[in-house]
Design a protein around this motif. Structure first.
Motif, PDB file in Angstrom:
ATOM      1  N   VAL A   1       0.836  -1.203   0.000  1.00  0.00           N
ATOM      2  CA  VAL A   1       0.000   0.000   0.000  1.00  0.00           C
ATOM      3  C   VAL A   1       0.872   1.256   0.000  1.00  0.00           C
ATOM      4  O   VAL A   1       0.682   2.169  -0.807  1.00  0.00           O
ATOM      5  N   ALA A   2       1.841   1.296   0.907  1.00  0.00           N
ATOM      6  CA  ALA A   2       2.709   2.469   1.006  1.00  0.00           C
ATOM      7  C   ALA A   2       3.576   2.622  -0.234  1.00  0.00           C
ATOM      8  O   ALA A   2       3.772   3.725  -0.746  1.00  0.00           O
ATOM      9  N   ALA A   3       4.097   1.503  -0.740  1.00  0.00           N
ATOM     10  CA  ALA A   3       4.973   1.545  -1.909  1.00  0.00           C
ATOM     11  C   ALA A   3       4.241   2.072  -3.138  1.00  0.00           C
ATOM     12  O   ALA A   3       4.839   2.736  -3.985  1.00  0.00           O
ATOM     13  N   GLY A   4       2.952   1.791  -3.223  1.00  0.00           N
ATOM     14  CA  GLY A   4       2.175   2.244  -4.370  1.00  0.00           C
ATOM     15  C   GLY A   4       1.536   3.596  -4.173  1.00  0.00           C
ATOM     16  O   GLY A   4       0.790   4.067  -5.041  1.00  0.00           O
ATOM     17  N   GLY A   5       1.787   4.245  -3.028  1.00  0.00           N
ATOM     18  CA  GLY A   5       1.137   5.518  -2.763  1.00  0.00           C
ATOM     19  C   GLY A   5       2.008   6.526  -2.054  1.00  0.00           C
ATOM     20  O   GLY A   5       2.853   7.181  -2.679  1.00  0.00           O
ATOM     21  N   PRO A   6       1.851   6.654  -0.721  1.00  0.00           N
ATOM     22  CA  PRO A   6       2.466   7.782  -0.026  1.00  0.00           C
ATOM     23  C   PRO A   6       3.978   7.742   0.106  1.00  0.00           C
ATOM     24  O   PRO A   6       4.585   8.743   0.474  1.00  0.00           O
ATOM     25  N   ALA A   7       4.626   6.601  -0.156  1.00  0.00           N
ATOM     26  CA  ALA A   7       6.091   6.553  -0.108  1.00  0.00           C
ATOM     27  C   ALA A   7       6.680   6.943  -1.460  1.00  0.00           C
ATOM     28  O   ALA A   7       7.721   6.420  -1.879  1.00  0.00           O
TER      29      ALA A   7
END
Length: 558
Positions: free
Chosen positions: A138-144
């Motif tokens: 989730v983070a890798a595909g968005g807020p990171a």
């Protein structure tokens, strides 16, 4: 990624700045001074913010309003010299590279502690980098996103990542390995997203537990209770009263903050921010409308002009309109545009006509390049030679937005459209809201030509022309549809990998000349200096071309 946007998001294949010389000792390590204000100064700075912070963990932030707050609390290995886009020591006092540019050794500042009392050391540095590297899907595909842009990928795809590991050589020496030399390392470590945070607090707050929630993201407890090393600490976020309050960190390693508190008062409407400044309820705000600059100064306020670190351009899509594949047509568009008049009438004081896709402060800027002059007769001649007389151009601009490089998109567009029509080009007008279809349509190649721009993240040529043109398969200028696109992409990647600074600068200067004279994938229009405005009682605020102002040096007289 920042909402100070930029061009449309591009997947970056290249990444990070090569500064081979070890940097000098910072002058901020004296530890002198004391928090708070003297008898003639207020104990609080109140700054008008256009929006609320999304969260308080800078690693997952993507917007300028969040970074404005976290920048006062967090620090990285590398900082930004006030008033410039140049890097300077922050939590690292110096650094050096191996001869092949793939291993970087950072000497760390001694005596630094996180707010929770935990020591800042090499183990903490490596914990932070491994924490950033090891993100869930989730983070890798968005807020990171900043990590993805700079480092390429995450631990799940480690073989394709720029980052290859961190080792604590000793307590105060950290060694970071990367997969290839790149022109942006270590400069990109000055990004707020790469700030150092307390390993103990990160663990306790389950910092990496990002979840998907509807169209957005859910963040863990840590995102509301960050722990850094900076001169200020988070006191509270009062959502009801729309304020964020920071308090001085009395154990700060450097010079103590000159004012005890900072209050960021959230005021979305720009005209309301101006009214509150004039009423004395705030001490300053960012990005005043250029139309208000004179009135603000006449009222006794200070207009702090930032050096321009941006580019406004007209993007061109030869895949959508085949006539744009002809260099003569692209040159004709450029000669048709009266950019001197545009800068004088539509852009703020200090704006300049662009000669290339870099501002002049970036290494690799080619000083020998001259701006394409306004020459409508030459434009007509080139169109005739190309068999493009009376061509139709689907030309677009964004609505419901004002950017530092484009304060009034519609007026800028109308001026350029009128210029194009004068040389016989038929312009189909297109517009959509900035976040209501415009950026998506640009990303999907829906326009022949469009207005857009970019505000740099850090001082690197690759952060500008590399972002625009290096990824052949994913760039808004659709260079894959041209005869030069593959070569340009190859040359940009090669320049990014040059270890020697002088050779790298020369390579970028040559590429800037080729882009403007031989390729012309888009039309660089202008650079505009954005501003802050503060009352006449404010002292010590240094405007940053990266909009990376810090408030620890600021005082407000009573």
């Amino acid at each position: 990624m920042k909402l100070t946007r930029k061009a449309a998001p591009v997947a970056l294949a290249t990444t990070l700045a090569l500064t081979l010389a070890a940097c000098a000792q910072s002058n901020r390590d004296s530890g002198s001074g004391s928090s708070g204000s003297g008898g003639n100064n207020k104990d609080t700075i109140t700054f008008g913010a256009a929006g609320a912070p999304e969260l308080f963990d800078p690693f997952y932030a993507t917007d300028g309003e969040t970074f404005r707050v976290t920048r006062q609390m967090m620090e990285g290995l590398v900082g930004i010299k006030p008033g410039t886009a140049d890097i300077e020591p922050e939590l690292a006092t110096k650094w050096e590279s191996s001869s092949d540019g793939k291993e970087w050794t950072f000497s760390l500042r001694e005596g630094v502690k996180f707010w929770d009392g935990e020591p800042f050391n090499a183990a903490a540095v490596c914990y932070n980098f491994e924490r950033m590297f090891d993100q869930n899907e989730v983070a890798a595909g968005g807020p990171a996103g900043y990590w993805a842009d700079v480092m390429g990928s995450f631990k799940s795809d480690a073989k394709n990542a720029l980052y290859q590991g961190c080792t604590a050589k000793d307590d105060m020496t950290a060694v970071i390995k990367i997969s290839r030399p790149t022109s942006k390392f270590p400069t990109a470590l000055s990004l707020d997203s790469f700030s150092m945070q307390s390993p103990k607090a990160l663990k306790a707050g389950d910092a990496n537990n990002v979840t998907k929630q509807g169209d957005g993201f859910g963040y863990p407890a840590y995102s509301k209770n960050p722990v850094g090393t900076g001169p200020y600490k988070l006191d509270k976020f009062d959502e009801a009263n729309k304020t964020v309050t920071l308090v001085a960190n009395d154990s700060y390693w450097g010079e103590k903050p000159k004012t005890k508190k900072i209050v960021f008062k959230i005021i979305p409407d720009e005209s309301t921010r101006r009214q509150e400044l004039e009423a004395g309820s705030i001490d300053g705000y960012d990005l005043p409308n250029p139309a208000d600059w004179k009135g603000l100064k006449d009222s006794g306020n200070q207009l702090l002009i930032r050096p321009a670190f941006n580019i406004l351009y007209v993007g061109l899509n030869p895949a959508k309109n085949p006539k744009l594949k002809d260099l003569k047509v692209r040159q004709a568009l450029y000669y048709a545009m009266n950019r001197d008049q545009l800068v004088k009438t539509q852009l703020p004081e200090g704006a300049q006509v662009a000669t290339q896709f870099l501002p002049e402060t970036v290494s690799g800027y080619n000083k020998s390049l001259q701006a394409y002059p306004y020459d409508p007769e030459k434009a007509k001649t080139l169109l005739k030679e190309a068999g493009a007389e009376g061509m139709t151009l689907n030309f677009a601009y964004p609505s419901d937005v004002s950017r530092p490089y484009m304060p009034n998109p519609q007026k800028i567009y109308e001026a350029l459209r009128a210029d194009l029509e004068k040389v016989g080009i038929k312009v189909n007008v297109s517009t959509k809201p900035w976040n209501g279809g415009y950026l998506d349509t640009v990303d999907n190649g829906g326009y022949d030509a469009w207005l857009l721009g970019w505000t740099g993240d850090y001082n690197s040529a690759d952060n500008f022309i590399g972002t625009f043109f290096s990824n052949l398969k994913a760039n808004d200028f659709h260079t894959s549809a041209t005869s030069y696109g593959a070569q340009l992409s190859k040359d940009l990647e090669a320049a990014d990998s040059i270890v020697d600074e002088g050779q790298r600068t020369a390579a970028y200067e040559k590429l800037n000349q080729q882009i403007q004279e031989d390729y012309l994938p888009g039309l660089a229009i202008s650079h505009s200096p954005p501003a802050l405005v503060v009352s006449d009682k404010v002292k010590g605020l240094v405007p940053s071309p990266l909009t990376a102002e810090t408030f620890s040096t600021v005082t407000v007289s009573k």
